[in-house]
Design an enzyme around this catalytic site. Structure first.
Site, PDB file in Angstrom:
ATOM      1  N   GLN A   1     -21.569   6.900  -2.770  1.00  0.00           N
ATOM      2  CA  GLN A   1     -22.586   6.914  -3.824  1.00  0.00           C
ATOM      3  C   GLN A   1     -22.037   7.474  -5.140  1.00  0.00           C
ATOM      4  OE1 GLN A   1     -25.654   5.836  -4.300  1.00  0.00           O
ATOM      5  NE2 GLN A   1     -25.979   6.971  -6.206  1.00  0.00           N
TER       6      GLN A   1
ATOM      7  N   ARG B   1      -9.463  13.123  -8.269  1.00  0.00           N
ATOM      8  CA  ARG B   1      -9.052  13.665  -9.569  1.00  0.00           C
ATOM      9  C   ARG B   1      -9.193  15.178  -9.651  1.00  0.00           C
ATOM     10  NH1 ARG B   1      -9.389   9.326 -13.570  1.00  0.00           N
ATOM     11  NH2 ARG B   1      -9.751   7.482 -12.329  1.00  0.00           N
TER      12      ARG B   1
ATOM     13  N   HIS C   1     -14.135  10.907   1.485  1.00  0.00           N
ATOM     14  CA  HIS C   1     -13.624   9.746   2.234  1.00  0.00           C
ATOM     15  C   HIS C   1     -13.910   9.919   3.721  1.00  0.00           C
ATOM     16  CE1 HIS C   1     -10.837   9.746  -1.354  1.00  0.00           C
ATOM     17  NE2 HIS C   1     -11.294   8.505  -1.369  1.00  0.00           N
TER      18      HIS C   1
END
Ligand code: PAF
Length: 283
Positions: A151, A192, A38
């Site tokens: 991406q 995750r 991020h």
């Protein structure tokens, strides 16, 4: 950094800024649990001299698995600090009522054709419909000139580009796709990953190793043979494969074999323990 919870306050602030000066607004939509991936999007927006807006909203409509939604990490305090350190200008943290004031079904639904029937679309029915709903709403609220996406979620990038086309916003908002950030061993960063234990983190390395193997094999063997090798590698590492696929990088239309006339992409989805991971490589 200014923090808004209410859409109306965010919009007032942006309108005032726009009245003061010509603004290039760069938007990074997220679901929180922020990591270096991020941050690379924030950095890309800063490099383009954008007023940078980051949203954190765990969007219920894009989770086809309610358990996955419940388990989605909530790290708002750490995320806020991370964004402050990264010199993000605006953080938008709406609640469900702000994004879906009249309920989930009152928001316009967009359809993405074959993109909803392959790879992530096939494995997670309704997922992209939910992504379309929330991203359309966020775009309408923020009205960014530039939208920064990773991406790693290659199919999501195509879905959002298709969304912008359907909204007739191509002149208004350009999509910038930022390369995947990996840890030292190659594991693609993902929120995750926080749910992987140490053993699983090691096992998960088989995803990127498979992508690299296929890239290296592209001129010497067929995709099916390379795929078989990777299936074995992933199984040895206790990864439960959902798909290992080759596709046209521009359209994501599946390819049966390497086609060196085309930009290609290899995509993998697998479960490592209870955690579902995806990764891809442009080849
Ligand atoms: O990639 C994500 O984090 C989400 O799908 C997005 C784009 C923020 C929409 O909820």
């Amino acid at each position: 950094m200014v923090i808004f919870k209410k859409a109306a306050d965010l919009q007032d602030f942006i309108t005032n800024k726009r009245n003061e000066q010509q603004l290039k607004l760069g938007f990074i939509p997220t679901m929180g649990a922020l990591h270096e991936g991020h941050l690379s999007l924030i950095e890309a927006a800063k490099k383009q001299e954008c007023l940078t807006v980051c949203s954190i909203f765990v969007n219920p409509t894009q989770f086809n698995d309610p358990e996955d939604f419940k388990k989605y990490p909530n790290t708002l305090t750490a995320d806020t600090k991370t964004l402050l350190d990264a010199q993000c200008d605006i953080l938008f943290i709406p609640d469900v009522q702000e994004i879906y004031p009249n309920g989930f079904d009152a928001v316009k639904t967009y359809a993405f054709g074959y993109l909803e029937t392959i790879f992530e679309g096939a494995q997670r029915p309704g997922h992209f419909e939910g992504v379309g709903k929330v991203v359309a709403r966020l775009l309408e609220l923020v009205q960014p000139q530039l939208l920064f996406l990773g991406q790693k979620d290659a199919q999501q990038c195509l879905v959002i580009k298709a969304l912008i086309k359907q909204m007739h916003w191509e002149q208004k908002t350009s999509v910038i796709i930022v390369p995947t950030i990996r840890n030292k061993q190659g594991l693609a960063l993902s929120s995750r990953n926080l749910r992987l234990n140490e053993t699983e983190q090691q096992q998960a390395l088989a995803l990127y190793q498979s992508l690299q193997f296929i890239n290296a094999a592209k001129t010497t063997t067929t995709f099916v043979l390379a795929q078989q090798h990777c299936e074995a590698l992933l199984r040895q590492n206790h990864c439960k494969i959902e798909y290992i696929a080759l596709a046209d990088a521009e359209t994501l239309k599946p390819l049966a074999d390497f086609d060196h006339q085309k930009d290609m992409i290899v995509l993998i989805a697998a479960r490592v323990g209870a955690v579902r991971l995806i990764d891809n490589l442009l080849i």
